[in-house]
Design a protein around this motif. Sequence first.
Motif, PDB file in Angstrom:
ATOM      1  N   THR A  48       0.844  -1.183   0.000  1.00  0.00           N
ATOM      2  CA  THR A  48       0.000   0.000   0.000  1.00  0.00           C
ATOM      3  C   THR A  48       0.879   1.232   0.000  1.00  0.00           C
ATOM      4  OG1 THR A  48      -1.687  -1.170   1.267  1.00  0.00           O
ATOM      5  CG2 THR A  48      -1.843   1.233   1.182  1.00  0.00           C
ATOM      6  N   ARG A  50       1.313   5.157   0.208  1.00  0.00           N
ATOM      7  CA  ARG A  50       0.492   6.173   0.843  1.00  0.00           C
ATOM      8  C   ARG A  50       1.310   7.453   1.027  1.00  0.00           C
ATOM      9  NH1 ARG A  50      -4.140   5.479   2.761  1.00  0.00           N
ATOM     10  NH2 ARG A  50      -3.883   3.211   2.851  1.00  0.00           N
ATOM     11  N   LYS A 182      -7.349  10.392   4.418  1.00  0.00           N
ATOM     12  CA  LYS A 182      -8.554   9.574   4.405  1.00  0.00           C
ATOM     13  C   LYS A 182      -8.194   8.131   4.066  1.00  0.00           C
ATOM     14  CE  LYS A 182     -11.688  13.354   3.213  1.00  0.00           C
ATOM     15  NZ  LYS A 182     -12.769  13.826   2.308  1.00  0.00           N
ATOM     16  N   LYS A 183      -8.586   7.224   4.915  1.00  0.00           N
ATOM     17  CA  LYS A 183      -8.274   5.812   4.744  1.00  0.00           C
ATOM     18  C   LYS A 183      -8.972   5.252   3.512  1.00  0.00           C
ATOM     19  CE  LYS A 183      -8.257   1.464   7.349  1.00  0.00           C
ATOM     20  NZ  LYS A 183      -8.668   0.798   8.616  1.00  0.00           N
ATOM     21  N   ASN A 184      -8.264   4.373   2.800  1.00  0.00           N
ATOM     22  CA  ASN A 184      -8.822   3.663   1.644  1.00  0.00           C
ATOM     23  C   ASN A 184      -9.274   4.592   0.524  1.00  0.00           C
ATOM     24  OD1 ASN A 184      -8.459   1.171   2.969  1.00  0.00           O
ATOM     25  ND2 ASN A 184     -10.421   1.400   4.019  1.00  0.00           N
TER      26      ASN A 184
END
Length: 398
Positions: A48, A50, A182-184
């Motif tokens: 992931t 980020r 913001k997650k996801n």
Amino acid sequence: MPDRLPLSRRTVLTAGALGALGTALPLGAAPAAAVTVPASPGAAHARTLRFRADGTFKVVQFNDTQDDELTDRRTVELMEKVLDQEKPDFVVINGDVITGGCETRLAVKQAINNVVMPMESRRIPWAVTYGNHDEDSLPQSGVDEAGMLLIYRSYEYNVNAENTRGVTGTSNTIVTIGSAAKKNREAFALWLMDSGRYAPDAIDGQDFAGYPAWDWLRMDQVAWYRDQSQRLEQRRGRKVPGLMFLHIALWEHRFMWWGGVDTRTAADAARGRARHGIVGERNEDECPGPFNSGMFNAILERGDVKGVFVGHDHVNDYMGDYYGVMLGYAPGTGFGAYGLAGAERNRLRGGRVFELTEAGEEVTIATRVVYARDLGIDLTANDQPMEPLPLGPRQQRL
């Protein structure tokens, strides 16, 4: 036996699954290892990527490392010094990773290993695109680009996607970067496209004498970009900004420099520089293929890709704003490949840095070039081959 897959590289595609991509290298001055999700044999590591907690993310583009297994030692030195200075979150080697001279499969693996270990040893996620020279050693080594993809994907921090039938190219990949806030939520996308090698000998009985000899993005690749861009927008609820990397320049790179299509005078170039805010050097002609792919038109239509960056022409490092899209070059990174003439051969060796900053729904992009000449690296116009770096256990087994 030759390291070949059943399909040739111009009949396969890698569509990076929009979910399991990239890696998170967060937060500190030095990248830290990301958690790896177990995957089936041969599958890419699911990571992931980020933005950091401060809303920043840094990408380094190297281009044309282009050497055999006796890589010029200064190529690796340059890569290591750039990585240590910039501490990027992601690296792309944007085509011509290797070249002719690799006479065996072992030599191909060693040539690749020399230029990916700077990222692997620092635990930095990375990927490649393919250039026109990557298969130069195929007749001797038996390793085509599909076989090279197996080698790349054997490394822990590589995020190149698998090949998928139906679209031209090897490992066309989308790498998404998650929002820090913001997650996801995908905040940015990196599009890695295979621009091919050379034009065919003939189409419909007509040869290409007098036309450029290079390859071009095919319409199915353009359609793939549009389709994946639309899917990403639907899932995200808005267009996701991004950058596109491919090896061979678009025709629009040339149009931008000259300020027109059929113009070639100093006054034309001055007009192009002024209109499009061009900075940097142009020391050789742009070398696109004989046909305009239509990719730039698709990018204008979609409005998400904010810049297209290439290599291939080692002694160009310019960039500008072409009708709202940044078009630019990274200079050649490899000291073993051609450069400027004479004693200046290695003056432009370097890499391009992209500094992304997430601000609410938007991402700003700043870019600059880092040069070997500013890092204390020997620029002597000679060859300084190194012994191959040792292969890891996975690479030895391939």
